[in-house]
Design a protein around this motif. Sequence first.
Motif, PDB file in Angstrom:
ATOM      1  N   HIS A   1     -15.304   9.183  -9.771  1.00 30.79           N
ATOM      2  CA  HIS A   1     -16.466   9.692 -10.494  1.00 30.79           C
ATOM      3  C   HIS A   1     -16.522  11.217 -10.458  1.00 30.79           C
ATOM      4  O   HIS A   1     -17.206  11.836 -11.267  1.00 30.79           O
ATOM      5  CB  HIS A   1     -17.753   9.119  -9.897  1.00 30.79           C
ATOM      6  N   LYS A   2     -15.812  11.817  -9.511  1.00 32.32           N
ATOM      7  CA  LYS A   2     -15.799  13.269  -9.371  1.00 32.32           C
ATOM      8  C   LYS A   2     -14.596  13.913 -10.056  1.00 32.32           C
ATOM      9  O   LYS A   2     -14.644  15.074 -10.453  1.00 32.32           O
ATOM     10  CB  LYS A   2     -15.766  13.662  -7.884  1.00 32.32           C
ATOM     11  N   ALA A   3     -13.506  13.162 -10.158  1.00 30.75           N
ATOM     12  CA  ALA A   3     -12.263  13.722 -10.695  1.00 30.75           C
ATOM     13  C   ALA A   3     -11.418  12.606 -11.291  1.00 30.75           C
ATOM     14  O   ALA A   3     -11.653  11.421 -11.036  1.00 30.75           O
ATOM     15  CB  ALA A   3     -11.483  14.440  -9.588  1.00 30.75           C
ATOM     16  N   GLY A   4     -10.440  12.989 -12.085  1.00 35.39           N
ATOM     17  CA  GLY A   4      -9.482  12.026 -12.600  1.00 35.39           C
ATOM     18  C   GLY A   4      -8.488  11.676 -11.511  1.00 35.39           C
ATOM     19  O   GLY A   4      -7.707  12.530 -11.087  1.00 35.39           O
ATOM     20  N   VAL A   5      -8.532  10.453 -11.009  1.00 35.28           N
ATOM     21  CA  VAL A   5      -7.689  10.035  -9.894  1.00 35.28           C
ATOM     22  C   VAL A   5      -6.466   9.291 -10.411  1.00 35.28           C
ATOM     23  O   VAL A   5      -6.561   8.451 -11.310  1.00 35.28           O
ATOM     24  CB  VAL A   5      -8.470   9.142  -8.908  1.00 35.28           C
ATOM     25  N   ARG A   6      -5.313   9.606  -9.847  1.00 37.80           N
ATOM     26  CA  ARG A   6      -4.062   8.923 -10.135  1.00 37.80           C
ATOM     27  C   ARG A   6      -3.456   8.479  -8.803  1.00 37.80           C
ATOM     28  O   ARG A   6      -3.642   9.138  -7.784  1.00 37.80           O
ATOM     29  CB  ARG A   6      -3.067   9.842 -10.853  1.00 37.80           C
ATOM     30  N   VAL A   7      -2.721   7.372  -8.824  1.00 38.64           N
ATOM     31  CA  VAL A   7      -2.121   6.851  -7.597  1.00 38.64           C
ATOM     32  C   VAL A   7      -0.623   6.653  -7.802  1.00 38.64           C
ATOM     33  O   VAL A   7      -0.206   5.961  -8.741  1.00 38.64           O
ATOM     34  CB  VAL A   7      -2.767   5.509  -7.178  1.00 38.64           C
ATOM     35  N   LEU A   8       0.164   7.263  -6.940  1.00 37.81           N
ATOM     36  CA  LEU A   8       1.610   7.070  -6.937  1.00 37.81           C
ATOM     37  C   LEU A   8       1.974   6.349  -5.642  1.00 37.81           C
ATOM     38  O   LEU A   8       1.804   6.895  -4.551  1.00 37.81           O
ATOM     39  CB  LEU A   8       2.342   8.409  -7.022  1.00 37.81           C
ATOM     40  N   VAL A   9       2.447   5.132  -5.759  1.00 39.41           N
ATOM     41  CA  VAL A   9       2.808   4.331  -4.598  1.00 39.41           C
ATOM     42  C   VAL A   9       4.304   4.484  -4.350  1.00 39.41           C
ATOM     43  O   VAL A   9       5.118   4.256  -5.251  1.00 39.41           O
ATOM     44  CB  VAL A   9       2.465   2.843  -4.822  1.00 39.41           C
ATOM     45  N   VAL A  10       4.656   4.881  -3.137  1.00 38.99           N
ATOM     46  CA  VAL A  10       6.062   5.029  -2.747  1.00 38.99           C
ATOM     47  C   VAL A  10       6.420   3.872  -1.827  1.00 38.99           C
ATOM     48  O   VAL A  10       5.762   3.660  -0.806  1.00 38.99           O
ATOM     49  CB  VAL A  10       6.305   6.371  -2.040  1.00 38.99           C
ATOM     50  N   ALA A  11       7.443   3.129  -2.201  1.00 39.96           N
ATOM     51  CA  ALA A  11       7.825   1.943  -1.433  1.00 39.96           C
ATOM     52  C   ALA A  11       9.335   1.895  -1.241  1.00 39.96           C
ATOM     53  O   ALA A  11      10.100   2.448  -2.031  1.00 39.96           O
ATOM     54  CB  ALA A  11       7.345   0.679  -2.143  1.00 39.96           C
ATOM     55  N   ASP A  12       9.741   1.220  -0.192  1.00 39.67           N
ATOM     56  CA  ASP A  12      11.162   0.976   0.039  1.00 39.67           C
ATOM     57  C   ASP A  12      11.582  -0.271  -0.720  1.00 39.67           C
ATOM     58  O   ASP A  12      10.756  -1.139  -1.046  1.00 39.67           O
ATOM     59  CB  ASP A  12      11.417   0.800   1.534  1.00 39.67           C
ATOM     60  N   ALA A  13      12.869  -0.393  -0.992  1.00 42.18           N
ATOM     61  CA  ALA A  13      13.380  -1.550  -1.724  1.00 42.18           C
ATOM     62  C   ALA A  13      13.044  -2.855  -1.015  1.00 42.18           C
ATOM     63  O   ALA A  13      12.749  -3.872  -1.662  1.00 42.18           O
ATOM     64  CB  ALA A  13      14.895  -1.417  -1.899  1.00 42.18           C
ATOM     65  N   LEU A  14      13.044  -2.860   0.318  1.00 38.88           N
ATOM     66  CA  LEU A  14      12.728  -4.073   1.064  1.00 38.88           C
ATOM     67  C   LEU A  14      11.257  -4.448   0.948  1.00 38.88           C
ATOM     68  O   LEU A  14      10.888  -5.590   1.241  1.00 38.88           O
ATOM     69  CB  LEU A  14      13.093  -3.902   2.541  1.00 38.88           C
ATOM     70  N   GLU A  15      10.418  -3.507   0.549  1.00 42.31           N
ATOM     71  CA  GLU A  15       8.992  -3.784   0.373  1.00 42.31           C
ATOM     72  C   GLU A  15       8.677  -4.314  -1.012  1.00 42.31           C
ATOM     73  O   GLU A  15       7.588  -4.844  -1.250  1.00 42.31           O
ATOM     74  CB  GLU A  15       8.171  -2.511   0.642  1.00 42.31           C
ATOM     75  N   LEU A  16       9.612  -4.150  -1.925  1.00 47.14           N
ATOM     76  CA  LEU A  16       9.363  -4.508  -3.321  1.00 47.14           C
ATOM     77  C   LEU A  16      10.005  -5.827  -3.733  1.00 47.14           C
ATOM     78  O   LEU A  16       9.600  -6.425  -4.737  1.00 47.14           O
ATOM     79  CB  LEU A  16       9.866  -3.390  -4.240  1.00 47.14           C
ATOM     80  N   GLY A  17      10.995  -6.278  -3.010  1.00 51.48           N
ATOM     81  CA  GLY A  17      11.681  -7.513  -3.386  1.00 51.48           C
ATOM     82  C   GLY A  17      12.253  -8.221  -2.182  1.00 51.48           C
ATOM     83  O   GLY A  17      12.474  -7.611  -1.127  1.00 51.48           O
TER      84      GLY A  17
END
Length: 304
Positions: free
Chosen positions: A214-230
């Motif tokens: 509500h105060k600012a335009g928020v963006r989220v970049l999630v950094v993950a390892d390959a073992l966390e994604l599959g």
Amino acid sequence: MTPDADGRTRVRLAELVALRSRVAKAALPRLESRAMRAGQQSSRLYGRGMDYAESRVYQPGDDVRRMDWRLTARSGRLHTKLFQEEREGRLLILLDAHESMRFGTRARFKSVQAARAAALAAWYAVRAGERVGLLSFGAGHRLLKPVGGTRGALAVCGALAEWDADDASASGELLSDALLRAGRLMHGANRVLLISDGLSCDEAARGRLLDLSHKAGVRVLVVADALELGMPPSGRYPMEHDGVRREVALFGERQRREFQQALGAGQTRLNAMAQSLGVPHVTIDTAADPLDAVMSLLAPGVRR
């Protein structure tokens, strides 16, 4: 730069600075001012701030509080002052520095990938005429106030390398507390880029992320390892933490699925939270080129 700053397990300052050329070659969408106008008439964009731009003959509907009485007295005709719009935006990068970020099985640690993404965001922001600042959470409370131009991006790069080299003990700060602190220390930022693996994401973070949006335009970049994604392939996986080496044996399908779900719980929670709140978010792994992800999140057309 520390001797072991190899760009894989430790942030390498030279690499972060060199990323400037990547951003310089990229197509940059035009940023439009989102600031409120002074008075009831639109003025041209002259630069930063709400400073005086020029005066013109009074027109019906002009704000009488903006009357230029000196010029009116000299000319004998009513004149109104026009003020320039705020054109310069401010980006605050909220960087996860928890110990969980010092992990990676492909190319580099998540912490190094996060730093690369943050540096690209800084170069992108200053090229677009924005100021850029940096706030870390998880291992000490560090703040770099927003600064404009090349000096601002270089300051961010320097802080990223310096903070990464500092082996401060992790505080275990929850994401909700970090978001609350960011809301208090924004220093006029109208955009916030959260870079995290999500493992510090707690239930209270949902409300705090909504408040911050509500105060600012928020963006989220999630950094993950390959073992966390599959689900990992069958095999034995050597792992090291604090100098202690262990081997994890993963052979059965259920065992591998449960391992992936446990390891990737953070990125799953953070992505689901951003999705439910309508906050733009992108996930990258440690081997990816972060440039496209950063540009897609910070492009002017991305919905708040």
